[in-house]
Design an enzyme around this catalytic site. Structure first.
Site, mmCIF file in Angstrom:
data_model
loop_
_atom_site.group_PDB
_atom_site.id
_atom_site.type_symbol
_atom_site.label_atom_id
_atom_site.label_comp_id
_atom_site.label_asym_id
_atom_site.label_seq_id
_atom_site.Cartn_x
_atom_site.Cartn_y
_atom_site.Cartn_z
ATOM 1 N N ASP A 26 -31.787 39.961 -107.453
ATOM 2 C CA ASP A 26 -33.231 39.413 -107.310
ATOM 3 C C ASP A 26 -33.421 38.277 -105.675
ATOM 4 O O ASP A 26 -34.273 38.078 -105.714
ATOM 5 C CB ASP A 26 -32.543 37.942 -107.268
ATOM 6 C CG ASP A 26 -31.267 37.297 -107.834
ATOM 7 O OD1 ASP A 26 -30.084 38.382 -106.955
ATOM 8 O OD2 ASP A 26 -30.759 36.767 -107.305
ATOM 9 N N GLY A 28 -35.984 39.806 -103.557
ATOM 10 C CA GLY A 28 -36.903 40.007 -103.331
ATOM 11 C C GLY A 28 -37.850 38.811 -103.178
ATOM 12 O O GLY A 28 -38.623 38.732 -102.570
ATOM 13 N N VAL A 29 -37.780 37.542 -104.046
ATOM 14 C CA VAL A 29 -38.029 36.355 -104.022
ATOM 15 C C VAL A 29 -37.554 35.504 -102.908
ATOM 16 O O VAL A 29 -38.553 35.284 -101.993
ATOM 17 C CB VAL A 29 -37.790 35.626 -105.113
ATOM 18 C CG1 VAL A 29 -38.454 34.377 -105.017
ATOM 19 C CG2 VAL A 29 -38.459 36.080 -106.426
ATOM 20 N N TYR A 146 -22.402 27.645 -104.289
ATOM 21 C CA TYR A 146 -22.470 27.829 -102.356
ATOM 22 C C TYR A 146 -23.122 26.292 -101.930
ATOM 23 O O TYR A 146 -23.346 25.610 -102.328
ATOM 24 C CB TYR A 146 -23.402 28.503 -101.868
ATOM 25 C CG TYR A 146 -23.871 29.663 -102.703
ATOM 26 C CD1 TYR A 146 -22.516 30.416 -101.713
ATOM 27 C CD2 TYR A 146 -24.371 29.926 -103.130
ATOM 28 C CE1 TYR A 146 -22.798 31.996 -102.677
ATOM 29 C CE2 TYR A 146 -24.241 31.607 -103.625
ATOM 30 C CZ TYR A 146 -23.614 32.730 -103.319
ATOM 31 O OH TYR A 146 -23.679 33.646 -103.852
ATOM 32 N N ARG A 148 -23.847 24.622 -98.533
ATOM 33 C CA ARG A 148 -25.543 24.987 -97.493
ATOM 34 C C ARG A 148 -25.499 23.484 -97.598
ATOM 35 O O ARG A 148 -26.605 22.979 -97.886
ATOM 36 C CB ARG A 148 -26.364 26.014 -97.549
ATOM 37 C CG ARG A 148 -25.511 27.272 -97.588
ATOM 38 C CD ARG A 148 -25.804 28.500 -98.283
ATOM 39 N NE ARG A 148 -25.399 29.316 -98.229
ATOM 40 C CZ ARG A 148 -26.145 30.621 -99.294
ATOM 41 N NH1 ARG A 148 -27.446 30.762 -99.564
ATOM 42 N NH2 ARG A 148 -25.324 31.757 -99.102
ATOM 43 N N LYS A 177 -19.740 32.073 -109.373
ATOM 44 C CA LYS A 177 -19.255 32.477 -107.752
ATOM 45 C C LYS A 177 -19.526 32.148 -107.265
ATOM 46 O O LYS A 177 -20.013 31.042 -106.576
ATOM 47 C CB LYS A 177 -21.284 33.871 -108.101
ATOM 48 C CG LYS A 177 -21.375 34.596 -106.884
ATOM 49 C CD LYS A 177 -23.067 35.745 -107.545
ATOM 50 C CE LYS A 177 -22.822 35.767 -106.393
ATOM 51 N NZ LYS A 177 -23.801 36.817 -105.979
ATOM 52 N N GLY A 203 -22.019 38.191 -100.089
ATOM 53 C CA GLY A 203 -22.975 37.742 -98.366
ATOM 54 C C GLY A 203 -23.692 38.845 -97.752
ATOM 55 O O GLY A 203 -24.492 39.830 -98.477
#
Length: 265
Positions: A26, A28-29, A146, A148, A177, A203
């Protein structure tokens, strides 16, 4: 568990090992058509041949990666997005729905949440809604969570990763995940904090394939349920053979040395 959800999960997680090799495509976005996922049929075909359990794609990419021949593979449709061109690249927003995924023949959906970002509340709201919709349809939900943001010192800190995994669990995900914490003892704490399968992220692309295989191996020994790794798989010089080696570790309990020997053939 809803029987429909159970059936769909078995298309992603091996029935015997209860583990999965998931290859997200995914990117590409976020960063454009990077090496390895320019030709989607070819990219998907390589990991299918190696024995991957599922791929992750945005809704518009499903038609590009559908091969209409060969072995089947589980399909996870990703529902959230942002781009690296944005001044707020960590602020994910919904770009698809559970119903969109059902129409595309998906076996699961996924959503990305960045804890600590200034827009965290919006992402948590979106995840809560998606979790409810997915539960109504018997659709498994993979949450990519995650840390961040301005207050985050390290997204790999064990307690921070455990917090991320717990958020995914508590808001209704069926699989979460998170990054690997760097050692088995701390990652075991992450897995023990959840009552759902935990898979590791890859990562940035690693320089050493051996280090990658070691990370996967150690995460499993700590109680992990597999991996959801993109660039370290589809940008490898031989993705098919790498996935075969991952299969040896994930589904056959092979050692890193045995998997590396196969990879180097």
């Amino acid at each position: 568990m809803h029987i429909g959800k159970a059936i769909r999960l078995e298309r992603i997680f091996d029935r015997n090992t209860k583990r999965a090799i998931i290859v997200p495509m995914d990117h590409g976005v976020s960063v454009g058509p990077i090496d390895g996922i320019v030709n989607m049929k070819e990219a998907v075909g390589k990991v299918v041949e190696g024995g991957a359990n599922a791929v992750v794609e945005h809704k518009g990419l499903v038609r590009c990666g559908h091969r209409a021949e060969g072995k089947d593979i589980g399909l996870i449709v990703h529902l959230s997005a942002s781009t690296s061109l944005s001044p707020f690249p960590n602020a994910k927003c919904l770009v698809a729905s559970v119903e969109d995924a059902i129409r595309l023949g998906a076996d699961a959906v996924s959503i990305h949440v960045n804890l600590g970002d200034e827009t965290e509340r919006r992402m948590l709201h979106d995840m809560g809604k998606v979790a409810s919709d997915a539960a109504n349809w018997g659709m498994p939900l993979l949450a990519m969570v995650y840390a961040r943001g301005p207050k985050v010192k390290s997204e790999f800190d064990p307690e921070t990763v455990a917090h991320c995994a717990r958020v995914g669990t508590e808001l209704g995900a069926d699989v979460v995940k998170v990054p690997y914490t760097g050692d088995k003892a701390s990652f075991e704490h992450v897995c023990d904090s959840c009552c759902i399968p935990v898979v590791i992220a890859g990562g940035p692309k690693l320089d050493s394939t051996e280090a990658f295989l070691r990370m996967v191996h150690d995460s499993l020994e700590a109680g992990g349920a597999g991996l959801s790794v993109g660039r370290n798989v589809f940008q490898h010089e031989n993705p098919t053979r790498l996935v075969q080696s991952l299969n040896m570790i994930v589904h056959e309990d092979a050692s890193v040395a045995e998997a590396l020997a196969h990879l180097n053939g």
